[in-house]
Design a protein around this motif. Sequence first.
Motif, PDB file in Angstrom:
ATOM      1  N   VAL A   1       0.863  -1.183   0.000  1.00 49.51           N
ATOM      2  CA  VAL A   1       0.000   0.000   0.000  1.00 49.51           C
ATOM      3  C   VAL A   1       0.895   1.227   0.000  1.00 49.51           C
ATOM      4  N   THR A   2       0.797   2.037  -1.032  1.00 47.34           N
ATOM      5  CA  THR A   2       1.626   3.249  -1.076  1.00 47.34           C
ATOM      6  C   THR A   2       1.054   4.305  -0.120  1.00 47.34           C
TER       7      THR A   2
ATOM      8  N   GLU B   1      -1.803   6.468 -12.969  1.00 48.16           N
ATOM      9  CA  GLU B   1      -1.851   7.054 -14.314  1.00 48.16           C
ATOM     10  C   GLU B   1      -0.486   7.484 -14.839  1.00 48.16           C
ATOM     11  N   ASP B   2       0.553   7.334 -14.053  1.00 49.73           N
ATOM     12  CA  ASP B   2       1.877   7.825 -14.442  1.00 49.73           C
ATOM     13  C   ASP B   2       2.760   6.653 -14.880  1.00 49.73           C
ATOM     14  N   PRO B   3       3.038   6.508 -16.186  1.00 49.90           N
ATOM     15  CA  PRO B   3       3.829   5.358 -16.653  1.00 49.90           C
ATOM     16  C   PRO B   3       5.285   5.395 -16.229  1.00 49.90           C
ATOM     17  N   ASN B   4       5.761   6.524 -15.764  1.00 48.01           N
ATOM     18  CA  ASN B   4       7.161   6.663 -15.375  1.00 48.01           C
ATOM     19  C   ASN B   4       7.343   6.949 -13.886  1.00 48.01           C
ATOM     20  N   GLY B   5       6.277   6.819 -13.107  1.00 50.85           N
ATOM     21  CA  GLY B   5       6.322   7.178 -11.696  1.00 50.85           C
ATOM     22  C   GLY B   5       6.566   6.003 -10.771  1.00 50.85           C
ATOM     23  N   ARG B   6       6.321   6.259  -9.499  1.00 46.00           N
ATOM     24  CA  ARG B   6       6.570   5.261  -8.461  1.00 46.00           C
ATOM     25  C   ARG B   6       5.694   4.028  -8.643  1.00 46.00           C
ATOM     26  N   GLY B   7       4.461   4.199  -9.104  1.00 47.41           N
ATOM     27  CA  GLY B   7       3.580   3.059  -9.308  1.00 47.41           C
ATOM     28  C   GLY B   7       4.154   2.069 -10.302  1.00 47.41           C
ATOM     29  N   ALA B   8       4.665   2.581 -11.418  1.00 44.90           N
ATOM     30  CA  ALA B   8       5.268   1.710 -12.425  1.00 44.90           C
ATOM     31  C   ALA B   8       6.503   1.011 -11.870  1.00 44.90           C
ATOM     32  N   ALA B   9       7.281   1.737 -11.082  1.00 45.61           N
ATOM     33  CA  ALA B   9       8.491   1.148 -10.501  1.00 45.61           C
ATOM     34  C   ALA B   9       8.146   0.028  -9.526  1.00 45.61           C
TER      35      ALA B   9
ATOM     36  N   LEU C   1       5.395  -1.793  -9.542  1.00 45.79           N
ATOM     37  CA  LEU C   1       4.867  -2.917 -10.307  1.00 45.79           C
ATOM     38  C   LEU C   1       6.011  -3.766 -10.842  1.00 45.79           C
ATOM     39  N   ALA C   2       7.068  -3.118 -11.308  1.00 50.08           N
ATOM     40  CA  ALA C   2       8.239  -3.842 -11.803  1.00 50.08           C
ATOM     41  C   ALA C   2       8.942  -4.601 -10.673  1.00 50.08           C
ATOM     42  N   GLU C   3       8.946  -4.046  -9.466  1.00 53.41           N
ATOM     43  CA  GLU C   3       9.582  -4.719  -8.334  1.00 53.41           C
ATOM     44  C   GLU C   3       8.781  -5.931  -7.874  1.00 53.41           C
ATOM     45  N   LEU C   4       7.459  -5.870  -8.006  1.00 52.60           N
ATOM     46  CA  LEU C   4       6.608  -6.988  -7.577  1.00 52.60           C
ATOM     47  C   LEU C   4       6.570  -8.114  -8.595  1.00 52.60           C
TER      48      LEU C   4
END
Length: 543
Positions: A287-288, A448-456, A458-461
Amino acid sequence: MFKISNGTIANLVPPGAGPFGRSVQQHRSGGSIPVAVPVWSVDPRTGNQRERVAAEATAGEVDGAVRAAHAVRGALADRQVRIALLRAAADELTADGARIIATADAETALGEARLTGELGRTTGQLRAFAAEIEDGGYLDVIIDRADDSLTPPRPDLRRYKIPVGVVAVYAASNFPLAFSVPGGDTASALAAGNPVVVKAHPDHPATSELAGAALRRAAAKVGLPEDVVTVLHGFDAGVELIKHPLVAAAGFTGSVRGGRALFDAAAARPQPIPFHGELGSLNPVVVTEAAAGEKAAEIGAGLAGSMTQGVGQFCTKPGLVLVPAGEAGEQLVATLAKQLADVAPGVLLDGRMRDAFLAGVDARTRLDGVAAPVAAGEGEGRTVAAGFLTVDGERLLTGGEHDLLLEECFGPVTVIVRYADTAQLTALLARFPGNLTATLHLGAAEAEDPNGRGAALLAELTPLAGRVLVGGWPTGVAVTPAQHHGGPYPASTSSSTSVGATAIERWLRPVSYQNAPEALLPPELRDDNPLGVPRRVNGTRQV
């Protein structure tokens, strides 16, 4: 021993035979003869024996069952017959549904509503595999015709997939239908054209017998030998089954300890075989800070519902949740505490699991820095109460005894880990074992941000799990072609899925024919494609 006829169990246990044990022998003059060890159905709500159901299979009976299954492999060669079998099996289970559900509830305490849904899932996946066989794409037909103009010249090559042989299936405890005798392993193995020998789970032997009888009736109705499906009971029978030289592959759903033992046995055979095991999973949730700030109450309530579903006995239960330290994270924790306070205690599948759950919660609660805002543990009678633990993230970075928190605890408990910042969160994720699922809750802007913390994140998980969710909860596994139910070890022992259409791939092996005359080729590989299966010819897909 016990005789089973059309799902009716006749009690033929010799007088004096003990109710428990593995291999009992009765000594008489002139030597010793094996005594049937009865298999009991037990009511988890009371701990009382309900009825004698069957007898534990001897080594000779395991051998006979596997040899009988091996002898009828050819009967499953016709795709149309297999389609008819799977649909007839769904019909038979539906027709006997009331009795099957009532028996399963008496043996598992899962409740008729839950089991009604599980029966529907089970019959649905049988029909889904019938549709997959009808489509023919699972054969993965590839034809590369001879071409002398290439350097070097290419021979005529034709590739497709064939059944592996007799499949051993080890049934699960927590899904007496969908992951047991008539479940996805059995359905996919039959769909692929393999006979199946199922080692029933001791928590629901009567349900297993009813389901097995339904599958055998279905086989007879479509003109197949009943030995395309056989159900066996007993711990020793399971060990003998994995060692049998005519068993070509195995599927398992259960604990890390049991699954690893069978996996090692499968690898240690003179001729090792594929072992597709689903073992244990922590199913972490991240959870962010933004998500906690925007919807702490919603996430807390959703977590409470997911971690207590089925009394916490889902393989996809969220067992560890990473929340930000601070006010937003504490609001989520407060909501979870409030929701769990209203959850009624429940009954686990058996007394052994209850003991393991209580011991597991106690061991985790005793760790330094671990608190229990809502204590999970013993309820009245044979019930257990739901709860959760909390710990600061730094405790999990030091290793040692706190690594216990990174192991699955089967039952209605989860661990809340407070992380200090994004760097600590990344460090924590790096310590996690493989999982069936990993879930990420993001704030609206992060999603909604393809280059933000959410994308990062997702890549870590992604390296941690076979299914990665953004929002929602992992309990509930849709039976659909795009599903993947598996993950890095210890979640599973292979890269395959046990749910969805591609589960059939576990029970097939590819073979290529080179320069074979047209008249000798299987119909699926002939130029005229008489069965109309999808295929790729010289790099071009044809339907």
